[in-house]
Each structure stands twice: as C-alpha cells, then as structure tokens.
Scaffold this active site. Sequence first.
Site, PDB file in Angstrom:
ATOM      1  N   LYS A 144      -1.894 -11.274  -4.907  1.00 52.56           N
ATOM      2  CA  LYS A 144      -1.241 -12.564  -5.013  1.00 52.56           C
ATOM      3  C   LYS A 144      -0.438 -12.845  -3.747  1.00 52.56           C
ATOM      4  O   LYS A 144      -0.138 -11.893  -3.043  1.00 52.56           O
ATOM      5  CB  LYS A 144      -0.325 -12.610  -6.241  1.00 52.56           C
ATOM      6  CG  LYS A 144       0.901 -11.678  -6.141  1.00 52.56           C
ATOM      7  CD  LYS A 144       1.946 -12.034  -7.129  1.00 52.56           C
ATOM      8  CE  LYS A 144       2.999 -12.935  -6.565  1.00 52.56           C
ATOM      9  NZ  LYS A 144       4.116 -12.278  -5.881  1.00 52.56           N
ATOM     10  N   SER A 176       0.835  -1.190   0.000  1.00 51.65           N
ATOM     11  CA  SER A 176       0.000   0.000   0.000  1.00 51.65           C
ATOM     12  C   SER A 176       0.877   1.251   0.000  1.00 51.65           C
ATOM     13  O   SER A 176       0.653   2.189  -0.775  1.00 51.65           O
ATOM     14  CB  SER A 176      -0.896  -0.051   1.237  1.00 51.65           C
ATOM     15  OG  SER A 176      -1.478   1.179   1.476  1.00 51.65           O
ATOM     16  N   ARG A 177       1.871   1.245   0.852  1.00 50.06           N
ATOM     17  CA  ARG A 177       2.725   2.427   0.997  1.00 50.06           C
ATOM     18  C   ARG A 177       3.527   2.694  -0.280  1.00 50.06           C
ATOM     19  O   ARG A 177       3.593   3.817  -0.761  1.00 50.06           O
ATOM     20  CB  ARG A 177       3.681   2.192   2.175  1.00 50.06           C
ATOM     21  CG  ARG A 177       4.470   3.418   2.561  1.00 50.06           C
ATOM     22  CD  ARG A 177       5.419   3.145   3.707  1.00 50.06           C
ATOM     23  NE  ARG A 177       6.515   2.285   3.331  1.00 50.06           N
ATOM     24  CZ  ARG A 177       6.725   1.058   3.787  1.00 50.06           C
ATOM     25  NH1 ARG A 177       5.902   0.534   4.655  1.00 50.06           N
ATOM     26  NH2 ARG A 177       7.745   0.344   3.373  1.00 50.06           N
ATOM     27  N   ASP A 211      -2.767  -9.396 -10.787  1.00 49.67           N
ATOM     28  CA  ASP A 211      -1.398  -9.778 -11.118  1.00 49.67           C
ATOM     29  C   ASP A 211      -0.797  -8.541 -11.761  1.00 49.67           C
ATOM     30  O   ASP A 211      -1.161  -8.186 -12.890  1.00 49.67           O
ATOM     31  CB  ASP A 211      -1.388 -10.958 -12.096  1.00 49.67           C
ATOM     32  CG  ASP A 211       0.029 -11.429 -12.392  1.00 49.67           C
ATOM     33  OD1 ASP A 211       0.893 -10.576 -12.645  1.00 49.67           O
ATOM     34  OD2 ASP A 211       0.271 -12.648 -12.367  1.00 49.67           O
ATOM     35  N   HIS A 212       0.093  -7.872 -11.058  1.00 47.49           N
ATOM     36  CA  HIS A 212       0.477  -6.537 -11.535  1.00 47.49           C
ATOM     37  C   HIS A 212       1.212  -6.584 -12.876  1.00 47.49           C
ATOM     38  O   HIS A 212       1.285  -5.579 -13.571  1.00 47.49           O
ATOM     39  CB  HIS A 212       1.264  -5.769 -10.470  1.00 47.49           C
ATOM     40  CG  HIS A 212       2.705  -6.147 -10.336  1.00 47.49           C
ATOM     41  ND1 HIS A 212       3.134  -7.230  -9.623  1.00 47.49           N
ATOM     42  CD2 HIS A 212       3.821  -5.580 -10.825  1.00 47.49           C
ATOM     43  CE1 HIS A 212       4.452  -7.303  -9.679  1.00 47.49           C
ATOM     44  NE2 HIS A 212       4.906  -6.310 -10.410  1.00 47.49           N
ATOM     45  N   LYS A 258       1.219  -3.923 -16.679  1.00 48.10           N
ATOM     46  CA  LYS A 258       2.387  -3.273 -17.295  1.00 48.10           C
ATOM     47  C   LYS A 258       2.061  -2.939 -18.751  1.00 48.10           C
ATOM     48  O   LYS A 258       1.565  -3.785 -19.488  1.00 48.10           O
ATOM     49  CB  LYS A 258       3.618  -4.180 -17.215  1.00 48.10           C
ATOM     50  CG  LYS A 258       4.167  -4.332 -15.795  1.00 48.10           C
ATOM     51  CD  LYS A 258       5.435  -5.159 -15.798  1.00 48.10           C
ATOM     52  CE  LYS A 258       5.836  -5.559 -14.386  1.00 48.10           C
ATOM     53  NZ  LYS A 258       6.612  -4.562 -13.675  1.00 48.10           N
ATOM     54  N   HIS A 297       3.124 -14.318 -12.454  1.00 52.72           N
ATOM     55  CA  HIS A 297       3.625 -13.365 -13.457  1.00 52.72           C
ATOM     56  C   HIS A 297       4.118 -14.059 -14.734  1.00 52.72           C
ATOM     57  O   HIS A 297       3.792 -13.671 -15.843  1.00 52.72           O
ATOM     58  CB  HIS A 297       4.781 -12.538 -12.889  1.00 52.72           C
ATOM     59  CG  HIS A 297       4.452 -11.835 -11.608  1.00 52.72           C
ATOM     60  ND1 HIS A 297       3.211 -11.336 -11.340  1.00 52.72           N
ATOM     61  CD2 HIS A 297       5.216 -11.524 -10.519  1.00 52.72           C
ATOM     62  CE1 HIS A 297       3.213 -10.755 -10.137  1.00 52.72           C
ATOM     63  NE2 HIS A 297       4.416 -10.863  -9.625  1.00 52.72           N
TER      64      HIS A 297
HETATM   65  C1  BG6 Z   1       6.382  -9.506  -6.923  1.00 46.14           C
HETATM   66  C2  BG6 Z   1       7.236 -10.504  -6.191  1.00 46.14           C
HETATM   67  O1  BG6 Z   1       5.115 -10.034  -7.178  1.00 46.14           O
HETATM   68  O2  BG6 Z   1       6.999  -9.153  -8.138  1.00 46.14           O
HETATM   69  C3  BG6 Z   1       8.622  -9.948  -5.961  1.00 46.14           C
HETATM   70  O3  BG6 Z   1       6.630 -10.803  -4.957  1.00 46.14           O
HETATM   71  C4  BG6 Z   1       9.223  -9.469  -7.250  1.00 46.14           C
HETATM   72  O4  BG6 Z   1       9.467 -10.914  -5.367  1.00 46.14           O
HETATM   73  C5  BG6 Z   1       8.260  -8.547  -7.976  1.00 46.14           C
HETATM   74  O5  BG6 Z   1      10.417  -8.784  -6.943  1.00 46.14           O
HETATM   75  C6  BG6 Z   1       8.765  -8.185  -9.345  1.00 46.14           C
HETATM   76  O6  BG6 Z   1       7.922  -7.212  -9.879  1.00 46.14           O
HETATM   77  P1  BG6 Z   1       8.485  -6.140 -10.892  1.00 46.14           P
HETATM   78  O7  BG6 Z   1       7.295  -5.347 -11.296  1.00 46.14           O
HETATM   79  O8  BG6 Z   1       9.515  -5.341 -10.133  1.00 46.14           O
HETATM   80  O9  BG6 Z   1       9.099  -6.905 -12.001  1.00 46.14           O
END
Ligand code: BG6
Length: 535
Positions: free
Chosen positions: A199, A64-65, A228-229, A233, A291
């Site tokens: 997740k 969150s932060r 799932d971020h 992207k 991911h």
């Molecule tokens: C997160 C994992 O979901 O994704 C982390 O918990 C990982 O371990 C991160 O570092 C990587 O995300 P990004 O957006 O920095 O590639």
Amino acid sequence: MTNEPQQATQPDPKLPPASESAATPPKTVTMPEPTPNPFRAGMRRSRAPEPATLVIFGATGDLSRRKLLPAVFGLWQDGLLGSAFNIVGVGRQEMTDEQFRDYALEALKTSKETDAILPGSLEKFRELLYYEFGDFDKDDVYDRVGTQLDEAENAHGGRKNAVFYLSTPPSLFEPISNGLGRLKLQDQSEGWRRIIIEKPFGTTLETARHLNDAIHGVWDESQVYRIDHYLGKETVQNLMAIRFGNAIFEPIWNRSYVDHVQITAAEDLGLEGRAGYYEEAGILRDMLQNHLMQLFTLVAMEPPVAFDEGAIRDEKVKVLRAVKPIPKEQVAASAVRGQYGPGTLAGERVPGYREEPGVKPGSSTPTYVAVKFEIENWRWQGVPFFIRTGKRLPKKVTEIAVVFKKPPLGLFPGGLERNVLAFRIQPDEGVSLKFSSKTPGQENQLREVTMDFRYDAFGAGLESPYSRLVLDAMLGDATLFPREDEVDHAWQLVTGMLEAWDGQDAPEFPNYAAGSWGPEAADALMGPDRRWRRL
Ligand code: BG6
C-alpha cells in the site's frame, strides 16, 4: 507500513566492492527442526508451498528490514516454506550478495518482530539470500533478476514458482511490473508467478484505476496480491471467526439490535521520520482508505456462502457498494479532519505536526479523521458506523465496538446502558462484552461489568501479519488480499473527503493537542446521544 523511497547510498567502504551480478548459483539448505511456536504448530503444514523464490523489490528498505525479512525468516525457521526456497533481494543500494546477507542478518537480530532464533539457523538462512541492485526504471536490473531466478529455479528442480514482492515507493509499482513483464517473468507455463503490491495502492481513485489497468496489462488478476497488513492480524481474522463461527451473534447483528458501530485506530506515534511520504499521503491515504475500510467491511459484510476467497471478497464488495457516498459538498456534515499541535504524551512534551522535521510550516495535511458512514441495505439501514483514526493520540489502540440499543424499558435505577461487544485488535488482543449487572446489596442497583476473552489465554504470542500474508500468497490463497473492485470502491468512498480537503487550507489546524483524543468536532459528529468510547 512505510513506503518511503530508499535513499541511494554509497557502498560501505569497509565492505568488499559490489559485483555487477551475483554469479554464485543459489543454494538450498536443509531446514532446522521447527520451533515450538504453539500458534504455528501444525499450521497449514499440509499445504506447504512448492519450491519457490521470493523476489523482494525494496529489499533494503524500512519495511523489508523491520517486518518482511523477520516474517519470512520465522516461516522458514518453522519449516513452513517447503523444501526449497530462496530470496532474491533487489534494491537500489549497491551491495554484493555477502553484504546483503550481512544486512539481512543484522535486520533479523535487531528487529523486534523476529521470533526466537534457533542455534545455527541464521547461518543456514543466510545461504538462501541473493541480491541484485540497480535502477528500477532501467531494464538491466530485470535482466539480472531474470538470470538469478533461472539459477534459483534450476536449483529447485526446474519449478518456476516465484512471488515478486513490491515493497517500494508506489511510484515504482508500475515500472517494476512492466520491467518484469518485458522479460515475461509473469508467465505461468512452467510454474506459478504472483505479485504482491504494498500500500498505498494509488493516491486517488483515478491513479488507483490507472495502476490496476497497468498491472493488468502484465498480470492476470488471479496473480495479483494487494497487501493490507491489517488483514493479516490474527484478531481481524477472528472477527470473521466470531461472527460466522457462532450462532449467538448473527441474529442480533443488524439494525433491530445494533445502535451504532465504532471503529478506532489510535496511534501515539507521530511521523517517525516519514514526513516526505506523510505530507503527500495524510491520514486518509495512510490509514482510512485501506486499514480502516477493511475493518469496516469485515464488521458489516453479509455471511459469505463459503469461506473462500471468491465468496468473502464478493461480500466485502457488496457492502462497500451499499455505503452511502459522501460527496464533497456533504463532507462537513459527515467527517472531521484534524492535525495535532504540540502537546504532552506519556509525560513528555512533543512537537506539533507542523514542527516535525520535513513538514511544511503551514501544512494542511490531516493527521486525524473521523467519519460517519451509513450503509443502505436491509441489515444496516439507519445504523451509523463511526470511524476514527489519528496520530499522536494518547495511546496505541485499535478496536471495533458494536454498540447495542438500550433496553426498551428502564425497570432498574441506573440501568438503560447500551451493551457493547468490543473486538480489541491490538494491543491486549481479545473480545469483551459489556453489560449491566446488579450490584450486591439490598438495592436493585445496576452497574456495567465486562466479560473478557483475551488472546493471551492461548499462551502464545501472535504471528506477524506479514508471515500469514506472505505464506498465503505463496500458497495461492488470496482471501486476505483486497481485490481490484474492493480497492476501487474503497477509493470511491474517500474521494469526497479528498476533494473537499486536498490542497485546501485548513484554518482550524492544528485543532488537537498531541496526547489528546482528537478535535472536539469529532465528538459532535456522534450527535447528542452517543459518545466515543473511552479507550
Ligand atoms: C501503516 C501506516 O500502514 O500502518 C503507518 O503507514 C501506521 O502510518 C501503521 O503507523 C499502523 O500499523 P499497526 O500494525 O502498527 O497498527
């Protein structure tokens, strides 16, 4: 992103005592003029969400932060969150509204993800924030959240629209969903109600199924947004745009022309203080099941019949169903696990995984995995997909490379290289095509060259994935959120590896040095005629 439990902390003695409930009714404030962020200019403004409240469980946690509050602030500052909007933070830390507002503003000022802050906008944003605290296993916190929501919704003209964002340790997903269900906060008779779940969604196939069932005991699937971020992207979405928005790629996107596909998500970072979480999760649960499987699916799926959530998610599931399972007994032939030992990264000595604070001295948790998947359908029969991801590799780079077959005949000396179409997800976001060209001079000598498209050609920074995804959830667009069956299939595909490796000693660990590209066995996985790309 991290999902470690928040520490239950004592209130800061410098701050006034926390009240049991924030009694002040929520305010709505006039939005500042939109910023000139060209990436967002005009974006989906016609689809601004209705008045709504975002309730963040785990509001004082790491995610969150660092990511969520900055992303939501950016959306609000750009005028993308509609005419009336409030945030109710919920956490286990005891805080008043005012303390939470100070906390949130501090987070915005310190996060690298915060957009340029317009004069006066922080002060206006803070008035939108409210806070409740309590133990998520107990009922009273939900009663207070319900009251807070009623007040916000009265201020929103009675529109009962809310998104509940579960940014907590996974063990709390079910209790929170049930707590909300007890008060019928999922009820949509007077507005819309949605739940965003972070997740990892489950820790095994069985626990993911159990969680899906528990969530469905309260929510309809159409209200559930599993985040799932990576799908937020920009460059991941561009993968679909490039595949399905151009005529030149699809005809060659198949077993007749593609030799293999490589997907790499390398990180130079180590544990970043997350040993408690990582010791349980390891790389399979942290990166591969979610991911990497998403990237894999997007590159391999069939063209959807329409660009909407139903059609896209159907195609993603279809491709996952076609992947040849890797049962426990065959894992050794198709996958390689690794764990980093001490090494040198960017000129500095870094400790091995087992030396990281909080890690068991003989830990067998993998920090690297490479796997070969095969898809048994008409398009991909015989084309291997190699996927690798790891911590403490030489650099941060995420890339999908479609490697084409060699030309059938070597007419030129030095020719016969494979063309590569590479999608650089991050950093230096872009797409490049590698092919052979004649070098200048008398000789018919070939050399590999690349044609590059770089995102910075657009002249603007990329949006945070969380901005995109939170806004989509508020707009009711689930296209970029994995559906129940998708998550289930992704778990099925990693289950053999989990069964073969979980709880089993790994005598070969540590088997790669921090700062190297992973275990040697991962090279052997490619076979004699293929090589991981040098990134
Ligand atoms: C997160 C994992 O979901 O994704 C982390 O918990 C990982 O371990 C991160 O570092 C990587 O995300 P990004 O957006 O920095 O590639």
